[in-house]
Write a protein that holds these residues in place. Structure first.
Motif, PDB file in Angstrom:
ATOM      1  N   UNK A  85       0.807  -1.217   0.000  1.00 27.11           N
ATOM      2  CA  UNK A  85       0.000   0.000   0.000  1.00 27.11           C
ATOM      3  C   UNK A  85       0.844   1.273   0.000  1.00 27.11           C
ATOM      4  N   UNK A  86       2.154   1.149  -0.207  1.00 27.98           N
ATOM      5  CA  UNK A  86       2.988   2.334  -0.317  1.00 27.98           C
ATOM      6  C   UNK A  86       3.789   2.617   0.935  1.00 27.98           C
ATOM      7  N   UNK A  87       4.522   3.728   0.893  1.00 28.14           N
ATOM      8  CA  UNK A  87       5.402   4.096   1.988  1.00 28.14           C
ATOM      9  C   UNK A  87       4.587   4.576   3.187  1.00 28.14           C
ATOM     10  N   UNK A  88       5.094   4.291   4.375  1.00 29.59           N
ATOM     11  CA  UNK A  88       4.442   4.767   5.591  1.00 29.59           C
ATOM     12  C   UNK A  88       5.478   4.822   6.702  1.00 29.59           C
ATOM     13  N   UNK A  89       5.136   5.483   7.780  1.00 24.97           N
ATOM     14  CA  UNK A  89       6.014   5.564   8.938  1.00 24.97           C
ATOM     15  C   UNK A  89       5.189   6.080  10.103  1.00 24.97           C
ATOM     16  N   UNK A  90       5.769   6.000  11.305  1.00 24.78           N
ATOM     17  CA  UNK A  90       5.121   6.563  12.486  1.00 24.78           C
ATOM     18  C   UNK A  90       6.184   7.257  13.325  1.00 24.78           C
ATOM     19  N   UNK A  91       5.733   8.082  14.280  1.00 24.20           N
ATOM     20  CA  UNK A  91       6.659   8.859  15.093  1.00 24.20           C
ATOM     21  C   UNK A  91       6.055   9.086  16.473  1.00 24.20           C
ATOM     22  N   UNK A  92       6.929   9.297  17.455  1.00 21.63           N
ATOM     23  CA  UNK A  92       6.537   9.644  18.816  1.00 21.63           C
ATOM     24  C   UNK A  92       5.601   8.615  19.438  1.00 21.63           C
ATOM     25  N   UNK A  93       5.765   7.363  19.025  1.00 18.56           N
ATOM     26  CA  UNK A  93       4.971   6.296  19.607  1.00 18.56           C
ATOM     27  C   UNK A  93       3.530   6.256  19.167  1.00 18.56           C
ATOM     28  N   UNK A  94       3.157   7.032  18.155  1.00 19.31           N
ATOM     29  CA  UNK A  94       1.779   7.054  17.664  1.00 19.31           C
ATOM     30  C   UNK A  94       1.713   6.266  16.357  1.00 19.31           C
ATOM     31  N   UNK A  95       0.953   5.188  16.364  1.00 22.15           N
ATOM     32  CA  UNK A  95       0.937   4.308  15.211  1.00 22.15           C
ATOM     33  C   UNK A  95       0.048   4.824  14.085  1.00 22.15           C
ATOM     34  N   UNK A  96      -0.924   5.675  14.411  1.00 20.30           N
ATOM     35  CA  UNK A  96      -1.922   6.069  13.418  1.00 20.30           C
ATOM     36  C   UNK A  96      -1.690   7.490  12.911  1.00 20.30           C
ATOM     37  N   UNK A  97      -1.361   7.620  11.638  1.00 20.76           N
ATOM     38  CA  UNK A  97      -1.311   8.912  10.949  1.00 20.76           C
ATOM     39  C   UNK A  97      -0.454   9.952  11.667  1.00 20.76           C
ATOM     40  N   UNK A  98       0.623   9.532  12.295  1.00 15.59           N
ATOM     41  CA  UNK A  98       1.477  10.498  12.984  1.00 15.59           C
ATOM     42  C   UNK A  98       2.492  11.137  12.054  1.00 15.59           C
ATOM     43  N   UNK A  99       2.648  10.596  10.839  1.00 21.51           N
ATOM     44  CA  UNK A  99       3.592  11.142   9.866  1.00 21.51           C
ATOM     45  C   UNK A  99       2.839  11.466   8.574  1.00 21.51           C
ATOM     46  N   UNK A 100       2.965  12.695   8.117  1.00 20.83           N
ATOM     47  CA  UNK A 100       2.395  13.125   6.845  1.00 20.83           C
ATOM     48  C   UNK A 100       3.523  13.128   5.816  1.00 20.83           C
ATOM     49  N   UNK A 101       3.373  12.344   4.747  1.00 18.59           N
ATOM     50  CA  UNK A 101       4.417  12.232   3.735  1.00 18.59           C
ATOM     51  C   UNK A 101       3.989  12.991   2.490  1.00 18.59           C
TER      52      UNK A 101
END
Length: 699
Positions: A85-101
């Motif tokens: 489904x493409x590139x994804x990532x997370x930050x600050x321990x938040x698994x859901x939508x914490x990184x906008x690419x």
């Protein structure tokens, strides 16, 4: 006024390349200093907001084969993925939508996968730079903890050709990447034609131990392989007429995947799973930029259209019993556009922008046995529009640049249709950020803002994907929830930076706090005898923590680091709690890590034929504690990656990269309870080492 006009001119030249104003406008605060453009640390120092820049050398030191792999290795991010489904990532321990690419400043829609899928599969060498931005702004909003802008290399008129071949092993599975590129142009016209073929082979090795309410304990082993063949054609054409610029970027992505895995329990084969998938994405993007003499500014326009299709067929063949069959067909169409005007007025840089997108999706799912299939169809549609204004005001001090105050207002409107139901979401999001250079080598930054984050289309879809094997609270079916409400978010950040070694090294500390009303997490329910996990608004949540970062080169630590050496380290200490309205308890948020850290060293002396680097990444224990309902931990171990590059001849390099040298595996353990029933699941995944040898030439 002269300083502001020079600032705007260099800014708008960058906008023509498709970069966001917040990412590059700040780099030219001292417009006559060419160093601020060329050096990533200097650019970070003079940025109005919190920004970290990775240039081409930094990207090469990360050692990723593709853009998605580079994203997964960026310091400060965790649990990045490179899936179908493409590139994804997370930050600050938040698994859901914490990184906008973003891709060249383009914000993805609620689908968001298509541009990222195409770009994410490109070779890492196609990246010109990567920008990580924190803090709220009108341009990016406040809902994502980190904004990542992937800047793809612009075509150059100078004729050149390049070839790159990578071979290697992931575990015991062979891998291959072949890339060729031709580039050239005349006068004000430049083009590049890259063609990439990837053959990914990844081993599947999973071990599971299950316990059910009856006290039966079973050990299971899954072995197999996952194969993906990809073809990416992504030409780019750049046209210039004085200060007018037009970039046209068509792309075609073809993907063929095959997964086969065999399950055994107690040494006896129990089931064979086979999955075949095909994906096609065609996309066209055009960017235009032109001066507007009437307002002494510059207008930027962007339009993109996409057409994508995917089909997945899965067959589960048990040793005893009836085969299970599932097929999913998905087609998506997307149209996005934006217009923005940038203008300098005295010490102010003003930006007005309009953004819009229309996305439609059709899902068709067949599931059942080989003889009896149930067909479900589902249509989803999303229309979004946004208008925002931002004022970047620089003032104070002898040079007039001691303070930079960035104020903004963003207005979003969203309409989503899922099946027969519709929902409307509107948000007015103010933001304010301050940069204060309070001493010659010190910078303080702080920001505050609020906003609304709507659910994604996948979270609204009622389509349920059945679990692969047994159905328990720990291995449930997965579905969406059409009635999901939007999250309401408030954020505050404050950080300080200390620059060393002539602005080429920096120490940083940042604290953040976030409050989320109607926080969304996935919850379990027994639906008609099957456990189903769906997203739900569980209550109010608070996330806070501290981030520490270090970037040092040999000039800052003379006598400690060898000449040409550079060191980068990050540490994030995230904390989170949720007032769970459903359970009536205060608990930690699901899958919160104790800490996330990374350490990298790169040795690349100027003019040296041999370069090498090492990167270490570690995530502390990840915890889940939903009262007595669910308890879980995950330990991923420490990953060490290395790379060595040798220049064989001018323009010809040989590179050896090793990943996960310690063979770190993800180990997890979970316990679920429902009244007096108890389920247990423990296991480990992965642990495969990867070796990749790359020969690259450019002439």
């Amino acid at each position: 006024m002269m300083r502001a006009r020079a600032h705007l001119g260099s800014l708008l030249a960058a906008l023509a390349a498709g970069l966001p104003v917040g990412a590059l406008a700040d780099t030219e605060l001292k417009a006559i200093e060419v160093e601020a453009v060329l050096d990533a640390v200097a650019e970070q120092r003079y940025a109005a907001g919190q920004k970290v820049v990775f240039d081409r050398e930094d990207i090469a030191s990360l050692g990723g084969l593709s853009v998605s792999e580079v994203l997964r290795k960026l310091p400060g991010l965790e649990r990045g993925a490179d899936g179908m489904e493409g590139a994804s990532a997370s930050a600050r321990g938040m698994a859901r939508d914490s990184v906008l690419i973003l891709v060249n400043g383009e914000r993805p829609t609620a689908s968001g996968r298509h541009a990222l899928t195409v770009v994410g599969r490109l070779p890492a060498g196609e990246l010109e730079r990567v920008e990580l931005m924190r803090g709220g702004s009108a341009e990016f909003g406040v809902t994502a903890e980190v904004v990542v802008n992937l800047v793809v290399r612009a075509p150059q008129a100078k004729p050149s050709r390049s070839l790159k071949a990578t071979v290697g092993l992931r575990g015991d599975e062979p891998n291959l990447q072949l890339t060729g590129s031709v580039e050239g142009g005349v006068a004000e016209r430049a083009w590049t034609l890259p063609l990439t073929f990837n053959r990914h082979r990844m081993p599947v090795d999973q071990q599971r131990m299950r316990g059910d309410p009856a006290g039966v304990v079973a050990d299971e082993r899954t072995l197999g392989s996952y194969r993906v063949d990809e073809l990416i054609l992504s030409p780019r054409l750049s046209l210039k007429d004085g200060e007018r610029r037009l970039t046209v970027w068509p792309s075609l992505y073809l993907n063929n995947g095959w997964r086969r895995q065999q399950l055994s329990a107690g040494g006896v084969d129990t089931r064979v799973d086979r999955e075949r998938s095909d994906m096609r994405i065609a996309r066209l993007r055009a960017d235009a930029s032109m001066p507007l003499a009437s307002v002494d500014g510059r207008l930027g326009l962007r339009l993109a259209v996409m057409d994508g299709d995917r089909r997945t067929d899965t067959r589960r063949l048990p040793a005893v019993g009836t085969a299970a069959v599932e097929a999913l067909e998905r087609s998506e169409r997307e149209l996005t556009g934006s217009a923005r005007l940038d203008r300098a007025v005295g010490a102010h840089l003003l930006t007005w922008a309009l953004e819009g997108a229309v996305l439609s999706r059709k899902d068709a799912q067949e599931a059942g046995s080989a003889t009896v299939l149930a067909l479900r169809r589902h249509d989803l549609r999303e229309t979004s529009a946004a208008a925002w204004f931002q004022d970047e005001w620089t003032f104070g001090g002898a040079d007039g640049d001691t303070f930079t105050l960035t104020s903004g207002l963003r207005v979003d409107g969203l309409r989503q249709r899922s099946g027969g139901g519709q929902r409307h979401t509107e948000a007015v999001s103010p933001s304010l950020a301050l940069r204060w250079a309070f001493a010659p080598a010190w910078v303080l930054r702080t920001s505050v803002g609020s906003g609304l984050r709507a659910p994604k289309l996948d979270e609204l879809s009622p389509v349920v994907t059945r679990s692969a094997g047994v159905n328990t609270p720990l291995e449930p079916d997965l579905g969406g929830r059409p009635g999901l409400a939007a999250e309401r978010i408030q954020r505050f950040e404050i950080g300080v930076e200390r620059y060393l070694g002539g602005e080429r090294s920096v120490l940083g500390a940042n604290a953040y706090f976030r409050r989320t009303a109607d926080f969304i997490e996935r919850t379990l329910a027994d639906e008609a005898g099957r456990w189903v996990e769906r997203p739900a608004n569980v209550g109010d949540a608070r996330h806070w923590g501290v981030e520490l970062s270090v970037r040092l080169d040999s000039a800052a630590l003379a006598g400690t680091l060898p000449a040409g050496g550079s060191l980068r380290a990050t540490l994030t200490l995230p904390r989170a709690e949720v007032d769970d309205a459903r359970l009536g308890v205060r608990r930690i948020a699901n899958d919160t890590p104790r800490h996330v850290s990374s350490l990298g060293y790169e040795h690349a002396p100027s003019g040296a034929a041999l370069r090498y680097g090492v990167q270490l990444r570690h995530t502390g224990t990840v915890r889940t504690a939903r009262a007595s309902e669910l308890q879980g931990t995950n330990r991923s171990g420490t990953r060490i990656d290395v790379h060595v590059t040798r220049q064989l001849a001018p323009g010809v390099d040989l590179r050896l990269a090793g990943e996960n040298l310690l063979g770190a595996r993800d180990r997890h353990a979970r316990v679920a309870r429902d009244d007096d029933r108890r389920w247990q699941l423990a296991g480990r995944d992965g642990g495969d080492r990867t070796w990749l040898l790359t020969l690259e030439g450019k002439w």
